[in-house]
Design a protein around this motif. Structure first.
Motif, PDB file in Angstrom:
ATOM      1  N   GLY A 110       0.792  -1.220   0.000  1.00  0.00           N
ATOM      2  CA  GLY A 110       0.000   0.000   0.000  1.00  0.00           C
ATOM      3  C   GLY A 110       0.826   1.272   0.000  1.00  0.00           C
ATOM      4  N   MET A 111       2.045   1.183  -0.520  1.00  0.00           N
ATOM      5  CA  MET A 111       2.952   2.324  -0.526  1.00  0.00           C
ATOM      6  C   MET A 111       3.157   2.874  -1.931  1.00  0.00           C
ATOM      7  N   ASP A 112       3.403   4.175  -2.027  1.00  0.00           N
ATOM      8  CA  ASP A 112       3.785   4.778  -3.295  1.00  0.00           C
ATOM      9  C   ASP A 112       5.212   4.360  -3.626  1.00  0.00           C
ATOM     10  N   VAL A 113       5.502   4.225  -4.920  1.00  0.00           N
ATOM     11  CA  VAL A 113       6.814   3.744  -5.337  1.00  0.00           C
ATOM     12  C   VAL A 113       7.427   4.687  -6.367  1.00  0.00           C
ATOM     13  N   ILE A 114       8.699   4.983  -6.168  1.00  0.00           N
ATOM     14  CA  ILE A 114       9.508   5.670  -7.172  1.00  0.00           C
ATOM     15  C   ILE A 114      10.465   4.637  -7.743  1.00  0.00           C
ATOM     16  N   GLY A 115      10.477   4.489  -9.053  1.00  0.00           N
ATOM     17  CA  GLY A 115      11.318   3.501  -9.700  1.00  0.00           C
ATOM     18  C   GLY A 115      12.613   4.096 -10.202  1.00  0.00           C
ATOM     19  N   LEU A 116      13.739   3.515  -9.809  1.00  0.00           N
ATOM     20  CA  LEU A 116      15.039   3.917 -10.349  1.00  0.00           C
ATOM     21  C   LEU A 116      15.417   2.960 -11.474  1.00  0.00           C
ATOM     22  N   TYR A 117      15.729   3.506 -12.631  1.00  0.00           N
ATOM     23  CA  TYR A 117      16.104   2.625 -13.732  1.00  0.00           C
ATOM     24  C   TYR A 117      17.628   2.479 -13.797  1.00  0.00           C
ATOM     25  N   THR A 118      18.115   1.726 -12.803  1.00  0.00           N
ATOM     26  CA  THR A 118      19.532   1.374 -12.730  1.00  0.00           C
ATOM     27  C   THR A 118      19.775  -0.025 -13.296  1.00  0.00           C
ATOM     28  N   SER A 119      18.896  -0.951 -12.967  1.00  0.00           N
ATOM     29  CA  SER A 119      19.065  -2.329 -13.435  1.00  0.00           C
ATOM     30  C   SER A 119      18.148  -2.659 -14.608  1.00  0.00           C
ATOM     31  N   LEU A 120      17.096  -1.890 -14.777  1.00  0.00           N
ATOM     32  CA  LEU A 120      16.188  -2.042 -15.913  1.00  0.00           C
ATOM     33  C   LEU A 120      16.204  -0.765 -16.743  1.00  0.00           C
ATOM     34  N   LYS A 121      15.745  -0.866 -17.972  1.00  0.00           N
ATOM     35  CA  LYS A 121      15.572   0.334 -18.788  1.00  0.00           C
ATOM     36  C   LYS A 121      14.341   1.090 -18.297  1.00  0.00           C
ATOM     37  N   LYS A 122      14.310   2.390 -18.541  1.00  0.00           N
ATOM     38  CA  LYS A 122      13.207   3.224 -18.069  1.00  0.00           C
ATOM     39  C   LYS A 122      11.863   2.671 -18.519  1.00  0.00           C
ATOM     40  N   GLU A 123      11.781   2.247 -19.777  1.00  0.00           N
ATOM     41  CA  GLU A 123      10.511   1.764 -20.318  1.00  0.00           C
ATOM     42  C   GLU A 123      10.119   0.393 -19.763  1.00  0.00           C
ATOM     43  N   GLU A 124      11.053  -0.298 -19.108  1.00  0.00           N
ATOM     44  CA  GLU A 124      10.746  -1.601 -18.515  1.00  0.00           C
ATOM     45  C   GLU A 124      10.134  -1.476 -17.124  1.00  0.00           C
ATOM     46  N   LEU A 125      10.241  -0.292 -16.517  1.00  0.00           N
ATOM     47  CA  LEU A 125       9.598  -0.075 -15.222  1.00  0.00           C
ATOM     48  C   LEU A 125       8.099   0.080 -15.422  1.00  0.00           C
ATOM     49  N   PRO A 126       7.278  -0.368 -14.482  1.00  0.00           N
ATOM     50  CA  PRO A 126       5.819  -0.245 -14.621  1.00  0.00           C
ATOM     51  C   PRO A 126       5.399   1.216 -14.740  1.00  0.00           C
ATOM     52  N   ASP A 127       4.364   1.458 -15.506  1.00  0.00           N
ATOM     53  CA  ASP A 127       3.893   2.830 -15.706  1.00  0.00           C
ATOM     54  C   ASP A 127       3.166   3.393 -14.494  1.00  0.00           C
ATOM     55  N   ASP A 128       2.779   2.522 -13.549  1.00  0.00           N
ATOM     56  CA  ASP A 128       2.028   3.022 -12.405  1.00  0.00           C
ATOM     57  C   ASP A 128       2.911   3.419 -11.214  1.00  0.00           C
ATOM     58  N   VAL A 129       4.251   3.435 -11.401  1.00  0.00           N
ATOM     59  CA  VAL A 129       5.081   4.024 -10.350  1.00  0.00           C
ATOM     60  C   VAL A 129       4.865   5.533 -10.375  1.00  0.00           C
ATOM     61  N   LYS A 130       5.103   6.192  -9.260  1.00  0.00           N
ATOM     62  CA  LYS A 130       4.831   7.622  -9.161  1.00  0.00           C
ATOM     63  C   LYS A 130       5.811   8.451  -9.979  1.00  0.00           C
TER      64      LYS A 130
END
Length: 214
Positions: A184-204
């Motif tokens: 139930g937490m908001d998430v900020i995704g860092l694209y260090t290990s994945l490409k930016k487009e590989e991170l889910p679109d619903d991260v903040k």
């Protein structure tokens, strides 16, 4: 500090791929470790099947009947390979130290919630001399279920005495992002290990490193 933190009371950090940009070393270490089991893991398989999970879970898949002590012995074997590979290059993700100082000044509580074993958490936090910034450190030996189960993030929030909705998580791995969302937490995704487009679109927010979050 980025406006996303303005209505939060705590920040919970994943470690590998967030506090340190070290995923390539974990991939190499796992590949070397799994050779003894006749298993070959590609970089893509690592991201899809292993990144964010505990090494204990991986070992139990390979040796379902292993005792706890056998699992931990093998886990330490793999993680020693990783630490030996990464030791000379240990460094904080760009902007981390400034971000930690800024968050401290803002009065935000901070915790680490990592799928790593205790020795790796010690290696990182003490090696970078940043342990004092964190009010709690939760590693894989302190939970029963690994990411994407929410247990580790819920435990971190409990240790901070902050409700989950008042926490924001910094993650790089798909399993970890799902774990934080399940908590139930908001998430900020860092694209260090994945490409930016590989991170889910619903991260903040998607950020390359901490310089984009200060």
């Amino acid at each position: 500090m980025h406006p996303l933190f303005s209505n939060k009371k705590a920040i919970i950090f994943d470690m590998d791929g967030v506090i340190i940009n070290n995923i390539s070393y974990h991939i190499e270490a796992l590949q070397l470790f799994l050779k003894q089991f006749g298993k070959i893991v590609t970089n893509e398989e690592f991201q899809n099947q292993y990144n964010g999970r505990t090494i204990q879970e991986v070992i139990l898949e390979l040796k379902p009947n292993a005792t706890h002590s056998e699992v931990m012995e093998l886990a330490e074997e793999k993680e020693k390979i990783y630490r030996d590979l990464y030791r000379k290059d240990l460094a904080p993700t760009k902007g981390l130290l400034e971000f930690l100082e800024d968050a401290k000044k803002q009065g935000l509580k901070m915790a680490v919630a990592t799928s790593a074993i205790t020795a790796n958490a010690d290696f990182t936090l003490d090696g970078l001399d940043i342990r004092s910034y964190f009010d709690a450190v939760i590693d894989s030996t302190m939970v029963i279920k690994g990411k994407p189960d929410p247990q580790i993030y819920l435990k971190a929030a409990e240790e901070l005495n902050i409700s989950p909705e008042n926490c924001v998580v910094l993650e790089d791995a798909l399993a970890g992002i799902q774990s934080a969302k399940n908590a139930g937490m908001d998430v900020i995704g860092l694209y260090t290990s994945l490409k930016k487009e590989e991170l889910p679109d619903d991260v903040k927010l998607k950020a390359k490193d901490f310089t984009e979050l200060i």
